[in-house]
Design an enzyme around this catalytic site. Structure first.
Site, PDB file in Angstrom:
ATOM      1  N   ASP A   1       0.849  -1.233  -0.070  1.00 37.52           N
ATOM      2  CA  ASP A   1       0.214  -0.083   0.007  1.00 37.52           C
ATOM      3  C   ASP A   1       0.904   1.277  -0.111  1.00 37.52           C
ATOM      4  O   ASP A   1       1.826   1.336   0.832  1.00 37.52           O
ATOM      5  CB  ASP A   1      -0.864   0.066   1.253  1.00 37.52           C
ATOM      6  CG  ASP A   1      -1.577   1.169   1.379  1.00 37.52           C
ATOM      7  OD1 ASP A   1      -3.034   0.663   0.737  1.00 37.52           O
ATOM      8  OD2 ASP A   1      -1.826   2.325   1.600  1.00 37.52           O
TER       9      ASP A   1
ATOM     10  N   GLU B   1      -5.069   2.353  -3.910  1.00 40.51           N
ATOM     11  CA  GLU B   1      -3.440   2.600  -4.062  1.00 40.51           C
ATOM     12  C   GLU B   1      -2.723   0.954  -3.505  1.00 40.51           C
ATOM     13  O   GLU B   1      -1.609   1.342  -2.982  1.00 40.51           O
ATOM     14  CB  GLU B   1      -2.895   3.775  -2.965  1.00 40.51           C
ATOM     15  CG  GLU B   1      -3.146   3.738  -1.653  1.00 40.51           C
ATOM     16  CD  GLU B   1      -4.462   3.913  -1.178  1.00 40.51           C
ATOM     17  OE1 GLU B   1      -4.734   4.355   0.258  1.00 40.51           O
ATOM     18  OE2 GLU B   1      -5.440   3.954  -2.018  1.00 40.51           O
TER      19      GLU B   1
END
Length: 301
Positions: free
Chosen positions: A177, A220
């Site tokens: 992430d 993301e």
């Protein structure tokens, strides 16, 4: 032009057919019986086959059934050559998998026309197959990054975990992430955020073997599937990826940006991981721990 195989025990018929088709620019190979014909099919993979119906030993029906029964040759069109005019014989040939038939003695115009027709049909079929393959590939990809999408990742994990269990193989899942990604969108705009995501996707691809899988898990977050990779090796792959991202200069709209990622790793076999969903959940727990511990680090479950 096309590569055509003629299977006929009559040397005269085979010679006539070869001359007619060679004159049209085709490359023609001749086999004089069923067994020899099947060997030629496997060797040269012809674009089309002219197959005599009545031959000593293995007849045309049996040859056609074997050709159509193999996935490697099933799509090759077969035109049967027969001196029989009975409907039942033609039907039997078509049921065996033949695409068409020509009655001997054949006229050059008819033979050439039927050959060209089925070569064209084969060409169109192959073009359609390729188009479908490309569409399927697009459906499996994330539009922004070009990596596989979430759905494809889930489907792959389902199958890959089952195979890992069956063959007692190691299978690792890595979730990463982007740290503080929201600030890129809020500070510089979503276009800059998209550039960061696309750039990271290329770094992820470059860090993996060709046999591994990378996907955009969502937002993301990215997911990696590492095949035949035990826990220690998976941690090293994840750590190399983290370092590559940290050291990379992200350029977006004349801006130089520093980006880091947090990474979670989980590996099967593990006593607490009975299925693929748990494998992903454990990688996610490790990722959460990495972010909780201060980000820009790798944690293994």
């Amino acid at each position: 032009m096309a590569n055509i195989l003629v299977i006929d025990d009559s040397r005269l018929i085979a010679h006539v057919a070869k001359n007619m088709l060679t004159a049209r620019g085709h490359e023609v190979t001749v086999a004089t019986n069923g067994e020899e014909g099947l060997e030629a099919v496997a060797t040269i993979k012809p674009d089309l086959i002219l197959l005599d119906l009545i031959m000593p030993g293995m007849d045309g029906y049996a040859v056609c059934e074997k050709i159509k029964g193999s996935p490697a040759t099933a799509d090759i069109p077969v035109i049967m050559l027969t001196s029989k005019a009975e409907t039942a014989d033609k039907v039997r040939g078509l049921e065996a998998g033949a695409s068409d038939y020509v009655t001997k003695p054949f006229e050059e115009g008819e033979l050439v026309a039927r050959v060209n027709t089925h070569l064209r049909i084969k060409e169109l079929y192959e073009s359609l197959q390729e188009t479908n393959r490309q569409l399927q590939e697009l459906a499996n990809r994330d539009g922004l990054t070009g990596l596989y999408n979430h759905r494809y990742f889930q489907d792959a994990m389902t199958k890959d975990f089952q195979r890992a269990m069956r063959y007692h193989e190691s299978l690792s899942c890595v979730l990463c992430d982007i740290d503080f990604f929201k600030k890129f969108n809020d500070t510089y705009g979503h276009q800059t955020g998209d550039i960061v995501l696309s750039t990271l996707a290329r770094i992820v691809e470059d860090s993996l073997r060709d046999t591994d899988l990378a996907a955009r898990y969502g937002g993301e977050e990215f997911a990696l599937v590492l095949y035949h990779t035990p826990a220690a090796a998976a941690f090293m792959v994840a750590e190399r990826l983290r370092e590559s991202v940290e050291q990379h200069e992200f350029i977006a709209n004349d801006l130089s940006l520093s980006v880091t990622i947090s990474v979670g790793v989980a590996t099967y076999p593990h006593p607490d991981i009975p299925d693929h969903k748990t494998l992903i959940e454990c990688a996610d727990k490790a990722l959460y721990k990495a972010k909780e511990n201060g980000r820009n680090q790798v944690i293994s479950f």
